[in-house]
Design an enzyme around this catalytic site. Sequence first.
Site, PDB file in Angstrom:
ATOM      1  N   ASP A  20       0.863  -1.191   0.000  1.00  0.00           N
ATOM      2  CA  ASP A  20       0.000   0.000   0.000  1.00  0.00           C
ATOM      3  C   ASP A  20       0.891   1.229   0.000  1.00  0.00           C
ATOM      4  O   ASP A  20       1.421   1.626   1.033  1.00  0.00           O
ATOM      5  CB  ASP A  20      -0.921  -0.013   1.227  1.00  0.00           C
ATOM      6  CG  ASP A  20      -1.835   1.219   1.283  1.00  0.00           C
ATOM      7  OD1 ASP A  20      -1.612   2.179   0.506  1.00  0.00           O
ATOM      8  OD2 ASP A  20      -2.761   1.216   2.107  1.00  0.00           O
ATOM      9  N   HIS A 135      -5.381  12.245  13.739  1.00  0.00           N
ATOM     10  CA  HIS A 135      -6.481  12.073  12.770  1.00  0.00           C
ATOM     11  C   HIS A 135      -7.595  11.173  13.312  1.00  0.00           C
ATOM     12  O   HIS A 135      -8.673  11.102  12.726  1.00  0.00           O
ATOM     13  CB  HIS A 135      -5.958  11.465  11.468  1.00  0.00           C
ATOM     14  CG  HIS A 135      -4.969  12.331  10.751  1.00  0.00           C
ATOM     15  ND1 HIS A 135      -5.258  13.619  10.363  1.00  0.00           N
ATOM     16  CD2 HIS A 135      -3.683  12.093  10.362  1.00  0.00           C
ATOM     17  CE1 HIS A 135      -4.181  14.148   9.766  1.00  0.00           C
ATOM     18  NE2 HIS A 135      -3.215  13.242   9.761  1.00  0.00           N
ATOM     19  N   ASP A 172       2.174  19.317  13.081  1.00  0.00           N
ATOM     20  CA  ASP A 172       2.205  18.325  12.008  1.00  0.00           C
ATOM     21  C   ASP A 172       1.699  18.998  10.722  1.00  0.00           C
ATOM     22  O   ASP A 172       0.917  19.947  10.782  1.00  0.00           O
ATOM     23  CB  ASP A 172       1.286  17.157  12.391  1.00  0.00           C
ATOM     24  CG  ASP A 172       1.330  15.995  11.412  1.00  0.00           C
ATOM     25  OD1 ASP A 172       1.986  14.978  11.727  1.00  0.00           O
ATOM     26  OD2 ASP A 172       0.717  16.097  10.312  1.00  0.00           O
ATOM     27  N   TYR A 305       8.190  11.615   8.110  1.00  0.00           N
ATOM     28  CA  TYR A 305       8.468  10.421   7.307  1.00  0.00           C
ATOM     29  C   TYR A 305       9.823  10.440   6.616  1.00  0.00           C
ATOM     30  O   TYR A 305      10.200   9.473   5.973  1.00  0.00           O
ATOM     31  CB  TYR A 305       7.317  10.215   6.308  1.00  0.00           C
ATOM     32  CG  TYR A 305       5.995  10.236   7.048  1.00  0.00           C
ATOM     33  CD1 TYR A 305       5.620   9.142   7.830  1.00  0.00           C
ATOM     34  CD2 TYR A 305       5.170  11.365   7.053  1.00  0.00           C
ATOM     35  CE1 TYR A 305       4.445   9.164   8.583  1.00  0.00           C
ATOM     36  CE2 TYR A 305       3.994  11.396   7.793  1.00  0.00           C
ATOM     37  CZ  TYR A 305       3.644  10.298   8.563  1.00  0.00           C
ATOM     38  OH  TYR A 305       2.502  10.326   9.317  1.00  0.00           O
TER      39      TYR A 305
HETATM   40  N1  Q9C Z   1      -0.030  12.242  -0.434  1.00  0.00           N
HETATM   41  C1  Q9C Z   1       0.066  11.630   9.823  1.00  0.00           C
HETATM   42  O1  Q9C Z   1       0.973  12.326   9.433  1.00  0.00           O
HETATM   43  N2  Q9C Z   1      -2.022  10.083   3.012  1.00  0.00           N
HETATM   44  N3  Q9C Z   1      -0.814  11.063   8.983  1.00  0.00           N
HETATM   45  C2  Q9C Z   1      -2.004  11.340   2.362  1.00  0.00           C
HETATM   46  C3  Q9C Z   1      -1.244  12.444   0.305  1.00  0.00           C
HETATM   47  C4  Q9C Z   1      -2.363  10.038   4.413  1.00  0.00           C
HETATM   48  C5  Q9C Z   1      -0.736  11.319   7.589  1.00  0.00           C
HETATM   49  C6  Q9C Z   1      -1.738  11.153   0.914  1.00  0.00           C
HETATM   50  C7  Q9C Z   1      -1.401  10.753   5.296  1.00  0.00           C
HETATM   51  C8  Q9C Z   1      -1.674  10.517   6.758  1.00  0.00           C
HETATM   52  C9  Q9C Z   1      -0.068  11.335  11.265  1.00  0.00           C
HETATM   53 ZN    ZN Z   2       1.098  14.381   9.351  1.00  0.00          ZN
END
Ligand code: Q9C
Ligand code: ZN
Length: 620
Positions: A20, A135, A172, A305
């Site tokens: 994924d 979230h 964030d 990330y």
């Molecule tokens: N490229 C947190 O940072 N996908 N969650 C977005 C856009 C979900 C992020 C796709 C990103 C969740 C905690």
């Molecule tokens: Zn985030």
Amino acid sequence: MGTALVYHEDMTATRLLWDDPECEIERPERLTAALDRLRQRGLEQRCLRLSAREASKEELGLVHSPEYVSLVRKTQVLGEEELQALSRQFDAIYFHPSTFHCARLAAGAGLQLVDAVLTGTVQNGLALVRPPGHHSQRAAANGFCVFNNVAIAAAHAKQKHGLHRILIVDWDVHHGQGIQYLFEDDPSVLYFSWHRYEHGRFWPFLRESDADAVGRGQGLGFTVNLPWNQVGMGNADYMAAFLHLLLPLAFEFDPELVLVSAGFDSVIGDPEGQMQATPECFAHLTQLLQVLAGGRVCAMLEGGYHLESLAESVCMTVQTLLGDPAPPLSGPMVPCQSALESIQSARAAQAPYWKSLQLQDATPVPTSPSTHSPEGRPPPLLPGGPMCKAAAPAPAPAPSSFLDQPCLCPAPSVRTTVALTAPDTTLVLPPDVIQQEGSALREETEAWARPHKSLAREEALTALGKLLYLLDGMLDGQVNSGIAATPASAAAATLDVAIQRGLSHGAQRLLCVALGQLDRPPDLAHDGRTLWLNIGGKEAAALSMFHVSTPLPVMTGGFLSCILGLVLPLAYGFQPDLVLVALGPGHGLQGPHAALLSAMLRGLAGGRVLALLEERTSRL
Ligand code: Q9C
Ligand code: ZN
């Protein structure tokens, strides 16, 4: 008082078991990279290490429905196919057999951190956790988040510790819509989030992430959204958001506790955020938050990330929580046009609910400079440039704000030397503050004093000798910050000597902030090496690019708005390597004002801030 680091290695267990592309970035190495770097830097060893515990069913029930908690509990016994099927019922979520355990540890870590801070075991701390939380909603997992760690911590602080005002700062890069939904009608939780928005074209694509979502019912004005409509936001944009939007509201709110949804996907290099702020920026953001709530700051990891940027930013945050000075911010401190528009629209949306924004209505956020570079980012800021214009005194005098009175209680400063004319044995000092024994050589002191009549008296000479010794200690890097006392009659001359000595002993650019009626030293050069800011003095307006003076009553909103709207933007643009704060007589500016100002100036010059007080006001 110390910094807690809450962690448990079991939280590295949860991971994506199938293919994924959206979810694969949320991996175990995020935690190990951050922790390894903290160890390498010797930062982990300086923290109080707490092993995370699992949150109980009741604690999870503070924000989640019992049915949802049961659903997540059941994932422990599901096979891969079933896990994948359940994951597909949510947006950007994967479950793993260890998810329930990890998510309970993540929520529990936040609870332990809040308990440690609110019982006085530590001053502040960081919980390094996975999965993230902001979230997640009452009955839904979302965006890698299973339980809402920060929301649970806030609800717990209210319920178990009886808190009435909690500030949540969500730095964030994504909108923590889960936190927003959980507290949108609750005036005891002020939720601030900035996030990549791109006019609604970025995940999670919600209308309610925009600036005009301000809460509902009793909670109107307690949800503060700052949508970024372009990628590439940098240090200047983040600092402007704090100075011109978050901090005015935060001071007016006067929180008892600050929780940080500390996601580091808003840093340069992150594939999700696509922003430009450097890791050092998080040291400055942390430091600014430390002036709130008596320094009670609890940060909990959310996103982030890019392993290198994540690790570095975590170090910057922990280092600052520990009280170390922040590395200077590099680059032109000019917010981009799009950032200013976002900040202005958020201020406009919040203005009905906050006096601090109403008072400042006449002094809006810096207007866009007329000198655009092609890419929309103007040339480097110098005093007299755009920020100066924007921060110019407002036309109408306003009554002194209530912000002038309460909560002038910055976190204790660190590695500070106090130089009194005669050592005071009754003075009770924090453990990281020492009284200075030494003094500069008599001959050298006399040489510096010679041109000044007011420095002829023995008392003034003694004070000057102490000050010169302290200043040398700071410029040589042995002492970070200091407080020096001087007899009132010698204050102006002593300040003059301090400036000349600073410039001749290695300071390239010196910022001097004078509070009250202090005359500008006569031979202050206009060569750009000294920026002179006088607050609460007699004269008004900018005398030159580098000599700015404002009588306090003219600044609508009073002292605090003057610091946030004028002093800090000019100071960050100037990038000094030494800061002098001088407290003169007049206009009711007292020790607490100097203390707050000094605490907020600690982000400049690597924390080399020297406060010059008159002898009678030096007993703090
Ligand atoms: N490229 C947190 O940072 N996908 N969650 C977005 C856009 C979900 C992020 C796709 C990103 C969740 C905690
Ligand atoms: Zn985030």
